[in-house]
Design a protein around this motif. Structure first.
Motif, PDB file in Angstrom:
ATOM      1  N   LYS A 194       0.832  -1.213   0.000  1.00  0.00           N
ATOM      2  CA  LYS A 194       0.000   0.000   0.000  1.00  0.00           C
ATOM      3  C   LYS A 194       0.867   1.265   0.000  1.00  0.00           C
ATOM      4  O   LYS A 194       0.565   2.231  -0.702  1.00  0.00           O
ATOM      5  CB  LYS A 194      -0.957   0.013   1.198  1.00  0.00           C
ATOM      6  CG  LYS A 194      -1.995  -1.077   1.151  1.00  0.00           C
ATOM      7  CD  LYS A 194      -2.874  -0.940  -0.073  1.00  0.00           C
ATOM      8  CE  LYS A 194      -3.921  -2.017  -0.137  1.00  0.00           C
ATOM      9  NZ  LYS A 194      -4.686  -1.971  -1.380  1.00  0.00           N
ATOM     10  N   ILE A 195       1.947   1.255   0.769  1.00  0.00           N
ATOM     11  CA  ILE A 195       2.860   2.408   0.783  1.00  0.00           C
ATOM     12  C   ILE A 195       3.481   2.602  -0.595  1.00  0.00           C
ATOM     13  O   ILE A 195       3.536   3.729  -1.109  1.00  0.00           O
ATOM     14  CB  ILE A 195       3.949   2.237   1.859  1.00  0.00           C
ATOM     15  CG1 ILE A 195       3.338   2.435   3.241  1.00  0.00           C
ATOM     16  CG2 ILE A 195       5.118   3.193   1.636  1.00  0.00           C
ATOM     17  CD1 ILE A 195       4.268   2.066   4.380  1.00  0.00           C
ATOM     18  N   LYS A 200       3.085   5.754  -3.169  1.00  0.00           N
ATOM     19  CA  LYS A 200       4.247   6.492  -3.683  1.00  0.00           C
ATOM     20  C   LYS A 200       4.260   6.504  -5.212  1.00  0.00           C
ATOM     21  O   LYS A 200       4.579   7.522  -5.825  1.00  0.00           O
ATOM     22  CB  LYS A 200       5.547   5.892  -3.154  1.00  0.00           C
ATOM     23  CG  LYS A 200       5.821   6.211  -1.710  1.00  0.00           C
ATOM     24  CD  LYS A 200       7.151   5.608  -1.274  1.00  0.00           C
ATOM     25  CE  LYS A 200       7.476   5.962   0.161  1.00  0.00           C
ATOM     26  NZ  LYS A 200       8.746   5.357   0.602  1.00  0.00           N
ATOM     27  N   ASP A 201       3.924   5.342  -5.819  1.00  0.00           N
ATOM     28  CA  ASP A 201       3.890   5.270  -7.273  1.00  0.00           C
ATOM     29  C   ASP A 201       2.819   6.172  -7.859  1.00  0.00           C
ATOM     30  O   ASP A 201       3.050   6.868  -8.847  1.00  0.00           O
ATOM     31  CB  ASP A 201       3.665   3.825  -7.744  1.00  0.00           C
ATOM     32  CG  ASP A 201       4.868   2.939  -7.522  1.00  0.00           C
ATOM     33  OD1 ASP A 201       5.962   3.461  -7.188  1.00  0.00           O
ATOM     34  OD2 ASP A 201       4.723   1.693  -7.660  1.00  0.00           O
ATOM     35  N   SER A 202       1.631   6.177  -7.264  1.00  0.00           N
ATOM     36  CA  SER A 202       0.567   7.039  -7.785  1.00  0.00           C
ATOM     37  C   SER A 202       0.894   8.508  -7.591  1.00  0.00           C
ATOM     38  O   SER A 202       0.580   9.344  -8.435  1.00  0.00           O
ATOM     39  CB  SER A 202      -0.776   6.704  -7.126  1.00  0.00           C
ATOM     40  OG  SER A 202      -0.769   7.076  -5.771  1.00  0.00           O
ATOM     41  N   LYS A 203       1.557   8.815  -6.488  1.00  0.00           N
ATOM     42  CA  LYS A 203       1.975  10.193  -6.228  1.00  0.00           C
ATOM     43  C   LYS A 203       3.034  10.630  -7.248  1.00  0.00           C
ATOM     44  O   LYS A 203       2.977  11.747  -7.771  1.00  0.00           O
ATOM     45  CB  LYS A 203       2.540  10.276  -4.803  1.00  0.00           C
ATOM     46  CG  LYS A 203       2.744  11.659  -4.285  1.00  0.00           C
ATOM     47  CD  LYS A 203       3.161  11.591  -2.816  1.00  0.00           C
ATOM     48  CE  LYS A 203       3.576  12.933  -2.308  1.00  0.00           C
ATOM     49  NZ  LYS A 203       4.010  12.901  -0.925  1.00  0.00           N
ATOM     50  N   ALA A 204       3.956   9.725  -7.577  1.00  0.00           N
ATOM     51  CA  ALA A 204       4.998  10.035  -8.563  1.00  0.00           C
ATOM     52  C   ALA A 204       4.405  10.218  -9.963  1.00  0.00           C
ATOM     53  O   ALA A 204       4.839  11.062 -10.724  1.00  0.00           O
ATOM     54  CB  ALA A 204       6.058   8.938  -8.583  1.00  0.00           C
ATOM     55  N   GLN A 205       3.377   9.424 -10.295  1.00  0.00           N
ATOM     56  CA  GLN A 205       2.721   9.548 -11.598  1.00  0.00           C
ATOM     57  C   GLN A 205       1.978  10.875 -11.719  1.00  0.00           C
ATOM     58  O   GLN A 205       1.964  11.487 -12.775  1.00  0.00           O
ATOM     59  CB  GLN A 205       1.755   8.392 -11.832  1.00  0.00           C
ATOM     60  CG  GLN A 205       2.439   7.094 -12.181  1.00  0.00           C
ATOM     61  CD  GLN A 205       1.458   5.970 -12.426  1.00  0.00           C
ATOM     62  OE1 GLN A 205       0.285   6.067 -12.064  1.00  0.00           O
ATOM     63  NE2 GLN A 205       1.945   4.897 -13.030  1.00  0.00           N
TER      64      GLN A 205
END
Length: 162
Positions: free
Chosen positions: A148-149, A153-158
């Motif tokens: 989940k973390i 982080k991946d969605s935030k980076a995208q």
């Protein structure tokens, strides 16, 4: 995705696993020793913070030896699941040896030879309980937290890239 990728994540991973483990394993072992009663559970809750400190110290002490033993059993091409199960096996093996004695000392609030004398009688049960809790409850929950973390982080980076 399922493993910590830095020291901060490793600390969180260790905290999640240790809190779940200590709050399940310590009462269960105590219940098997002394009986299933509310006053025993209440007494166990009082010593859990001290057992948790011992668990954190032992995780840090046994981490490298468990990794070394794991690398001797599994090879690079083996599955992620094989690596995880063998690592849990060795970690629990090493920690349960120490905690069968140290946990008894903490729980009984005095140091005696009794846990050493009764070690081979009590350790197999303690190991089985700890291995089940680690493999089926604590580690899967901690790995879900890591997933989940990392997804967050991946969605935030995208979002930043677009």
């Amino acid at each position: 995705m399922k493993l910590p990728q830095n020291k901060k994540e490793f600390a969180l991973f260790m905290v999640v696993i240790s809190i779940i483990s200590v709050n399940i394993i310590a009462p269960l072992i105590t219940f098997f020793e002394l009986g299933f009663h509310m006053y025993i559970w209440a007494d166990t809750i009082k010593v859990i913070p001290f057992i948790w400190i011992a668990v954190i110290a032992l995780v840090l002490i046994t981490y490298k030896p468990a990794e070394c033993l794991t690398s001797r059993v599994v090879k690079e091409g083996d599955s992620f699941g094989a690596h995880i199960v063998i690592n849990i096996l060795f970690t629990v093996f090493l920690m349960s040896i120490f905690l069968t004695v140290i946990g008894t000392w903490i729980g009984s609030r005095h140091i005696s030879m009794e846990p050493i004398r009764m070690f081979f009688y009590k350790w197999p049960r303690n190991f089985a309980i700890a291995f089940f809790v680690e493999a089926c409850i604590a580690q899967p929950i901690a790995r879900l937290v890591m997933v989940k973390i990392h997804q967050y982080k991946d969605s935030k980076a995208q979002k930043v890239q677009t």
